[in-house]
Design a protein around this motif. Structure first.
Motif, short mmCIF file in Angstrom:
data_model
loop_
_atom_site.label_atom_id
_atom_site.label_comp_id
_atom_site.label_asym_id
_atom_site.label_seq_id
_atom_site.Cartn_x
_atom_site.Cartn_y
_atom_site.Cartn_z
N ILE A 1 0.91 -1.31 0.13
CA ILE A 1 0.37 -0.11 0.50
C ILE A 1 0.52 1.07 0.02
N MET A 2 1.75 1.53 0.93
CA MET A 2 2.79 2.11 0.75
C MET A 2 3.65 2.95 -0.56
N LEU A 3 4.13 1.64 -1.13
CA LEU A 3 4.53 1.93 -2.18
C LEU A 3 4.21 2.37 -3.73
N ALA A 4 2.12 1.76 -2.97
CA ALA A 4 1.55 2.10 -4.47
C ALA A 4 0.94 3.77 -4.07
N CYS A 5 1.02 4.16 -3.09
CA CYS A 5 0.39 5.14 -2.45
C CYS A 5 1.00 6.52 -3.12
N MET A 6 3.07 6.52 -2.44
CA MET A 6 3.35 7.26 -2.70
C MET A 6 4.63 7.12 -3.39
N ASP A 7 4.97 8.30 -4.01
CA ASP A 7 6.05 8.46 -5.08
C ASP A 7 7.66 7.43 -4.93
N HIS A 8 7.73 8.29 -3.82
CA HIS A 8 9.30 7.97 -3.23
C HIS A 8 8.80 6.92 -1.99
N VAL A 9 9.15 5.65 -1.40
CA VAL A 9 9.44 4.94 -0.13
C VAL A 9 10.65 4.82 -0.10
N VAL B 1 14.15 4.12 9.99
CA VAL B 1 13.75 5.59 9.36
C VAL B 1 12.99 5.31 7.99
N LEU B 2 11.67 5.18 8.27
CA LEU B 2 11.08 4.87 6.55
C LEU B 2 10.71 6.53 6.68
N THR B 3 10.80 6.97 5.06
CA THR B 3 10.47 8.27 4.18
C THR B 3 10.51 7.51 3.28
N MET B 4 8.47 8.16 3.59
CA MET B 4 8.68 8.31 1.80
C MET B 4 7.66 9.74 1.69
N THR B 5 7.92 9.99 0.17
CA THR B 5 7.44 11.68 -0.37
C THR B 5 6.42 11.13 -1.41
N LYS B 6 5.75 12.10 -1.92
CA LYS B 6 4.57 12.78 -2.33
C LYS B 6 4.00 13.49 -3.21
N SER B 7 3.68 14.31 -4.07
CA SER B 7 4.03 15.15 -5.09
C SER B 7 2.50 15.70 -5.27
#
Length: 160
Positions: free
Chosen positions: A122-130, A142-148
């Protein structure tokens, strides 16, 4: 250059605090959308559909992993950093619990991996970068997730 803002939240890494974390994340998503819409020239870039829902879903899954897996044997804090600049939101979730052993998981059958790690899917599908960095004795996991909020330019070259 846009100003960068950071919101930090520290809560016990328990499921009882999940709702608080998600409410803060949803509020920051609204702020990112408003700020991006004010600074973006209209009609030049497409907005991501369901931006808030995607980010909140990814963070919810990540927080579940901290509460259920990282702190299954010990109590500890979850630190959440929400950093936003322009239309980009970066979320860092830090904990000092048991780290995730992704390399062990990758060696499993793909179907087993997907079944047992739906949160990661789900994280990989929802975010631009994980990305994930397992901590050590003096460093947190540290888990880092980015979304534009915006995608590509409207009217850009498309296959068609």
């Amino acid at each position: 250059m846009d100003n960068m803002d950071i919101v930090r939240l520290s809560v016990p890494g328990t499921l009882a605090h999940r709702d608080l974390v998600l409410r803060v994340v949803a509020s920051v998503c609204r702020l990112v959308r408003r700020t991006a819409d004010l600074t973006q020239e209209l009609g030049h870039r497409e907005r991501v559909e369901d931006f808030d829902e995607k980010v909140v879903s990814a963070v919810g899954e990540a927080f579940n992993n901290v509460a259920i897996h990282a702190y299954r044997n010990v109590r500890g804090a979850a630190e959440i950093e929400l950093e936003f600049e322009g239309d980009s939101l970066t979320i860092r979730l830090l904990d000092r619990g048991d780290g995730f052993e992704i390399f062990k998981e990758i060696g499993q059958n793909l179907e087993t991996l997907r079944e047992s790690n739906m949160g990661l899917e789900i994280m990989l599908a929802c975010m631009d970068h994980v990305s994930y960095t397992r901590g050590g004795p003096t460093a947190p996991n540290v888990l880092t997730m980015t979304k534009s909020y915006f995608t590509k330019a409207v009217g850009s070259t498309r296959a068609g």
